[in-house]
Scaffold this motif. Structure first.
Motif, short mmCIF file in Angstrom:
data_model
loop_
_atom_site.label_atom_id
_atom_site.label_comp_id
_atom_site.label_asym_id
_atom_site.label_seq_id
_atom_site.Cartn_x
_atom_site.Cartn_y
_atom_site.Cartn_z
N GLU A 18 -3.62 -2.93 -2.71
CA GLU A 18 -3.02 -2.59 -1.34
C GLU A 18 -1.53 -2.75 -1.51
OE1 GLU A 18 -5.00 -4.83 1.41
OE2 GLU A 18 -6.94 -3.65 1.34
N GLY A 19 -0.90 -3.28 -2.43
CA GLY A 19 0.40 -3.63 -2.39
C GLY A 19 1.05 -4.78 -2.25
N TYR A 20 0.21 -6.06 -2.11
CA TYR A 20 0.59 -7.55 -2.04
C TYR A 20 1.05 -7.98 -3.44
CZ TYR A 20 -1.21 -7.19 2.68
OH TYR A 20 -1.54 -6.83 3.89
N SER A 38 -4.17 -6.80 -4.44
CA SER A 38 -2.86 -6.10 -5.48
C SER A 38 -2.92 -4.64 -5.30
CB SER A 38 -3.27 -6.80 -6.87
OG SER A 38 -2.38 -6.14 -7.79
N PHE A 76 4.29 -8.41 0.74
CA PHE A 76 3.89 -7.15 0.67
C PHE A 76 5.10 -6.35 0.26
CE2 PHE A 76 3.24 -2.74 2.24
CZ PHE A 76 1.87 -2.68 1.85
N LEU A 77 4.76 -5.74 -0.98
CA LEU A 77 5.91 -4.70 -1.40
C LEU A 77 5.91 -3.37 -0.76
CD1 LEU A 77 7.91 -4.35 -4.02
CD2 LEU A 77 6.01 -3.38 -5.42
N ASP A 100 9.48 -1.18 -8.08
CA ASP A 100 8.41 -1.47 -9.06
C ASP A 100 8.68 -2.84 -9.48
OD1 ASP A 100 6.85 -0.96 -11.20
OD2 ASP A 100 8.57 -0.18 -12.55
N ASP A 157 8.70 -1.35 -1.17
CA ASP A 157 9.29 -0.05 -2.10
C ASP A 157 9.73 -0.79 -3.33
OD1 ASP A 157 9.94 2.70 -2.35
OD2 ASP A 157 12.18 1.94 -2.14
#
Length: 346
Positions: free
Chosen positions: A73-75, A71, A50-51, A55, A53
């Motif tokens: 959601e930030g995975y 993707s 999970f990202l 880019d 913070d």
């Protein structure tokens, strides 16, 4: 411009540097940080994280490994992710025992020592390192570069590291396979092959004393032999039951190796499982797919460490069984042999 960025992994607090032209996973390998991973090609989801913070941009991947909604959601898949700023990443699957004991990935030159057919479609390949040094843990794998190509294929070692630099593999041959097809008359003893590794986290966890259940099919025999040979060399006394699945009696391989290991490991039980045809005197309780046999024989899997290795259908079926009987995720270790995306072979 190929800028450098920092990547911090939580909750383990490890930080690495990554260039924009390499994936986060490759940067970790380069610096000896062994993150959880599998295919390295965006197909298996083992490196999904999970990202928190930063880019990233991702190379092409399978939506089976990372669904579109995940993707959004930030995975991310670390094997496909390029950093374009400093990153903070939360690891979902990780093994602290392994993550701190990673070995830097290197490329060595080897030559073929022998090739022996073990069955109608499985070959034992033995290489010898002639230039460089490769350190690895039993259960790990390497990439073997296809001669005269930029592509590679991944294969698990079937034995621990040896003083003479030999590497043993058990390889399933596929019709038209880009590498395995070369084992049918196109490669010969003395030919040179470049090998890169080590990769993989399919290793015996020294911190556990739980009973071991191994289940494998086909060329999944390779890392299981490596783990059993490690146990024999270290005089490990943990009880282990090894279920090995094959289609017919003719497809059972490495039986002499298993017999030798049983002499050195009296606590080892080997259970061959046949799914298609079997001798008249065959034990009916061991017929069927390997996960079915495990389910019939084992009544306390939740108290065991379970190691699985083989093709995707076998692994998926076994994981379903383990989930049903309540085996904790941290006690399940698997190596899924994925099919190369572009060629469909090896």
């Amino acid at each position: 411009m190929n800028d450098q960025h920092k990547v911090r992994f939580e909750p383990v607090g490890i930080e690495i540097e990554v260039s924009e032209d390499e994936t986060v996973l490759d940067a970790a390998f380069r610096q000896g940080v062994m993150l959880m991973h599998g295919c390295k090609e965006g197909q298996c989801s083992a490196c999904k994280s999970f990202l928190l913070d930063g880019d990233v941009q991702m190379d092409r991947y399978s939506t089976f490994a990372l669904a579109d909604y995940e993707s959004d959601e930030g995975y991310v898949l670390l094997c496909r992710s390029h950093a374009y700023s400093d990153l903070q990443v939360e690891l979902i699957n990780f093994d602290e025992e392994m993550i701190h004991s990673g070995l830097p990935v290197v490329t060595v030159s080897t030559e073929i020592m022998s090739m022996t057919d073990l069955s109608r479609d499985i070959t034992r390949l033995v290489l010898r390192i002639v230039e460089g040094e490769l350190r690895f843990y039993p259960g790990q794998y390497v990439d073997i570069r296809i001669p005269d190509h930029d592509e590679h294929r991944s294969f698990s070692m079937a034995a621990p590291a040896s003083p003479d630099g030999t590497l043993e593999f058990i390889i399933k041959r596929y019709p038209g396979g880009h590498f395995s097809g070369l084992l049918e008359g196109q490669l010969d003893v003395g030919d040179k092959l470049d090998v890169t590794g080590p990769y993989g986290t399919f290793t015996l966890k020294a911190s556990s004393e739980r009973r071991l259940v191994f289940a494998a099919g086909g060329a999944g025999m390779a890392p299981m032999l490596a783990l059993l040979r490690q146990m024999a060399e270290s005089r490990n006394e943990r009880e282990v039951v090894f279920y090995y699945g094959a289609r017919t009696e003719a497809d059972l391989i490495s039986l002499e190796d298993i017999a030798e290991l049983r002499e050195r490991l009296p606590q080892l039980t080997f259970v061959p499982c046949l799914s298609e045809s079997w001798p008249e005197d065959w034990n009916e309780a061991t017929t069927g797919f390997v996960h079915d046999v495990v389910g019939r024989h084992e009544d306390s899997l939740s108290s065991c460490d379970v190691y699985l290795c083989g093709p995707p259908p076998m692994i998926d079926a076994a994981l379903g069984l383990l989930s049903e009987v309540g085996v904790p995720r941290e006690q399940i270790h698997f190596d899924k042999f994925t099919i190369t995306a572009e060629s469909g072979n090896d």
